[in-house]
Design an enzyme around this catalytic site. Structure first.
Site, short mmCIF file in Angstrom:
data_model
loop_
_atom_site.label_atom_id
_atom_site.label_comp_id
_atom_site.label_asym_id
_atom_site.label_seq_id
_atom_site.Cartn_x
_atom_site.Cartn_y
_atom_site.Cartn_z
N GLY A 151 2.07 -0.14 -2.21
CA GLY A 151 1.32 1.09 -2.00
C GLY A 151 -0.02 0.83 -1.31
N ASN A 170 -3.66 8.49 -11.18
CA ASN A 170 -2.98 7.48 -11.99
C ASN A 170 -3.47 7.46 -13.44
OD1 ASN A 170 -5.25 6.61 -10.34
ND2 ASN A 170 -5.06 4.64 -11.36
N GLN A 192 2.07 7.73 -7.72
CA GLN A 192 2.35 8.20 -9.08
C GLN A 192 3.23 9.45 -9.08
OE1 GLN A 192 1.72 6.54 -11.70
NE2 GLN A 192 0.13 5.11 -11.07
N GLY A 218 7.38 0.96 -4.82
CA GLY A 218 8.67 0.78 -5.48
C GLY A 218 8.58 0.59 -6.99
N HIS A 219 7.60 -0.24 -7.43
CA HIS A 219 7.60 -0.61 -8.86
C HIS A 219 7.14 0.51 -9.78
CE1 HIS A 219 3.25 -1.46 -9.73
NE2 HIS A 219 3.21 -1.40 -8.42
N THR A 262 9.44 -10.06 8.66
CA THR A 262 10.83 -9.97 8.21
C THR A 262 10.94 -9.11 6.97
OG1 THR A 262 11.27 -12.13 9.16
CG2 THR A 262 12.83 -11.34 7.51
N CYS A 268 -14.14 -3.00 -20.42
CA CYS A 268 -13.83 -4.36 -20.86
C CYS A 268 -12.44 -4.80 -20.45
CB CYS A 268 -13.95 -4.44 -22.37
SG CYS A 268 -15.67 -4.38 -22.86
#
Lengths: 403, 300
Positions: A73, A152, A180, A201-202, A238, A326
């Site tokens: 992304g 997100n 998202q 994709g993920h 590629t 944190c």
């Protein structure tokens, strides 16, 4: 970890086993380069073509050639914005928002150091944009508008279709970071004026390391990576064939489950929110509650800190994420929470629960049981919390030496 | 997820001395809510002996902030205030078996709360000289104001200077771009230009409980001693000659000297030393150093 409950699907998702299955031959017998003439590459070329059509169908794009495979992304975002600046060198302004993902914000900050003028649209306390402010900024000095479809952290949706119409009326290109949104809400790009869109994709059960830039036919374009003729010269290098094939399959599955997302998944999210809000005092949902992704719940637990909450949740086998400083190693809480004017005492205690269709209602009930004692335990340690609740005026009762 | 030590996790999951001491006569409040850290330390000190009888903490903060607070209260109980003041933030981190570099500020906060509480006990005004700017170096928690002032006061011109004076940029190096910008800006005020032509060196953070030189050499000697019986079986031997930084000089004697497998044997010793010491070690025959030194003398 079979009992573990994964509620961090906006960070990344599990690769569906059937998707892993489709990928595997492309590491072994189908290892050829899709650009090669021989039969080793030829079949792979067809597989990539099929994946392109599957993504085209999920996005409702008019042509499959509008789909450009990238590595993620972030690459798609950078490609879109830098392309517009190169294609329209006389235009030196960019419009974006204060709550974008760092993939867009950090790039824009760098561009402003290089002399570009970046307008960041502000948001109100629910994370909503002011379209009048946006309209005022649109003119022929603007090279591109880049606005995320769904946030997100909070899941808040922006009216990108309407904003793309407005940009077009002023002859300005429109890009949306939709990593998202795609797979969670209906998208039909051919009916919109969106020129470019980023997909990852993920986020939809395909593996990490593959993304898409949707590029409307006819939009002037300058590639980020130059080299070979791959992706019609718009993205040299590629092809990541196994992951591209996986993304194609994941797109089909996402399209098939779009209703599930907006019924079953949404019901789990809503039950979680209702359960936690009923059991825990002094917490609230952030963002535009009536207009957001069906899978995201972002809850601010006041007077305590998010990383501590996550560590205790993790010990109980529950994975979520936080907008606390944190967790990221920075000292500032999430820019999204700050932009909405959430006070520091709440912004540091935000926890994001993000669902997928692989979660179950039984898991939701378990989380509703586990969360309230964790919050109570940490509040006992907090200098902002008294015997029976928050100190009446925390700012006066506890004022550290430097603030 | 952070790489927290087991002690950090243990103190986070089971904090000691949590909550306020009701009849406290020493209270220290420190922290910054914008940064997500705030700590109130309450102590009960015996006014006759200055001994800290009880200590309690209330912390708004992350896992390591809570663990640091818990560790601090354990460390100071039973000590006099003077003894307690000798505790450094590194001592707190050491007590916890180390903290990730990005989390060292949690131990600093503990140390400052202690100073503030003891100042309160003694009726002194405690003021912090902490001036905060945007955080630039996350590894060592150095902010922009600190770097700017140091560059200005010491006429620094390179990133290596900034690393040497402030430590900023000496870790992961991801902030070097930001440091370059600060150098460019400050030097421009004086009509000067920075020098970015030289590469920089990394600062290796000191490990908690690092060995002294003597301990390290003894350790190396011990490992070599343990290898000797194997070599003696093949009628060879090895002898430690010198240790210079990461280089260990040895003499190979008997059948090992000049044997075709000499380099291989040295490699084996080197591997053993690296595994045991957890650092990069080069093992070199002492005669090579002698030859080099001889060549240098002859060259002159």
């Amino acid at each position: 970890m079979t009992d573990a409950i994964y509620l961090d699907n906006n960070a990344t998702t599990m690769v569906d086993p059937s998707i892993v299955e489709t990928m595997l031959p492309f590491f072994t017998e189908q290892f050829g380069n899709p650009s090669s003439m021989h039969s080793f590459g030829n079949k792979v070329g067809f597989a990539v073509k099929k994946a392109r059509q599957q993504v085209q169908s999920l996005l409702g794009a008019e042509f499959d050639s509008e789909i450009v495979f990238t590595s993620c992304g972030t690459e798609s975002d950078s490609t879109a914005i830098l392309s517009a600046l190169k294609a329209y060198p006389e235009r030196k302004e960019i419009i974006t928002t204060v709550v974008e993902h760092p993939a867009v914000l950090t790039l824009c900050d760098q561009l402003s150091k290089e002399g570009y003028k970046v307008h960041k649209l502000s948001v109100d306390d629910k994370g909503r944009l002011d379209l009048d402010e946006y309209k005022e900024l649109l003119d022929n000095k603007v090279a591109i508008v880049s606005v995320m479809w769904a946030n997100n952290e909070t899941g808040t949706l922006f009216p990108v279709e309407q904003m793309a119409e407005m940009a077009h009326a002023h002859g300005v290109l429109f890009h949306t970071d939709a990593v998202q949104a795609v797979g969670k809400i209906p998208v039909n790009l051919q009916q919109t004026k969106i020129d470019m869109l980023s997909l990852s994709g993920h986020k939809l059960h395909a593996p990490k390391g593959v993304g898409v830039l949707y590029l409307r036919r006819g939009v002037r374009f300058r590639p980020l990576l130059r080299g070979g003729h791959q992706e019609r010269g718009r993205r040299a290098g590629t092809e990541n064939t196994a992951s591209i094939v996986a993304l194609g399959h994941a797109s089909d599955m996402a399209a098939a489950h779009l209703t599930t997302e907006n019924t079953t998944v949404k019901a789990m999210r809503d039950r979680l929110e209702a359960g936690i809000l009923a059991a825990v005092p002094h917490c609230f949902v952030t963002g535009d509650v009536d207009n957001r992704l069906p899978n995201t719940a972002n809850i601010a637990f006041e007077y305590i800190e998010g990383e501590a909450i996550l560590m205790l949740l993790n010990k109980a086998g529950i994975a979520a994420s936080s907008g606390s400083a944190c967790t990221s190693g920075s000292l500032e809480p999430s820019h999204v929470m700050r932009a909405m004017g959430i006070p520091y005492t709440a912004a540091h205690g935000t926890v994001r629960f993000s669902f997928s269709r692989y979660n179950t209602m039984a898991q939701v009930e378990r989380v509703i049981e586990v969360v309230p004692p964790i919050i109570a335990q940490l509040r006992k340690l907090s200098p902002y919390w008294g015997e029976n609740g928050p100190l009446l005026e925390p700012d006066k009762a506890f004022l550290p030496v430097y603030a | 997820m952070w790489d927290y030590s087991d002690t950090v996790k243990e103190h986070f999951f089971n904090p000691r001395n949590a909550g306020a001491i009701n009849d406290a006569n020493a209270i220290g409040d420190v922290g910054s809510i914008s940064c997500g850290d705030a700590l109130r330390l309450t102590l009960k000190v015996d006014p006759n002996t200055d001994v800290i009888l009880e200590a309690g903490f209330q912390t708004f903060g992350c896992g390591s902030a809570i663990a640091s607070s818990s560790a601090l209260t354990e460390m100071i109980k039973g000590k006099t205030v003077d003894e307690a003041l000798k505790i450094t933030n590194q001592d707190i981190a050491d007590f916890l078996g180390g903290l990730p570099p990005e989390k060292m500020h949690c131990s600093v906060m503990g140390r400052e709360a202690l100073q503030a509480a003891i100042a309160h006990y003694r009726g002194e005004e405690w003021s912090d000289d902490h001036e905060e700017g945007a955080l630039v170096c996350k590894c060592f928690a150095i902010d922009a104001v600190m770097i700017e002032n140091t560059v200005r006061d010491n006429q620094l011109t390179t990133i290596q200077d900034v690393i040497n004076y402030t430590k900023a940029g000496g870790g992961c190096s991801s902030c070097h771009e930001a440091i370059e910008e600060i150098l460019t800006k400050v030097l421009a005020e004086q009509g000067q230009k920075p020098d970015f032509s030289q590469p920089t060196e990394q600062v290796v953070p000191k490990k908690p409980y690092a060995m002294t030189n003597l301990q390290r050499i003894r350790r190396i000697e011990m490992i070599i001693e343990s290898i000797r019986p194997q070599l003696q079986r093949d009628r060879g031997d090895v002898e430690l000659v010198d240790v210079e930084g990461n280089t260990v000089y040895v003499n190979m004697t008997g059948a090992c000297a000049g044997c075709q497998l000499e380099m291989q044997t040295l490699g084996g010793i080197q591997q053993r030393l690296m595994e045991d010491l957890g650092e990069v070690i080069r093992v070199i025959p002492a005669k090579m150093r002698e030859q080099q030194q001889l060549a240098q003398i002859q060259g002159v």
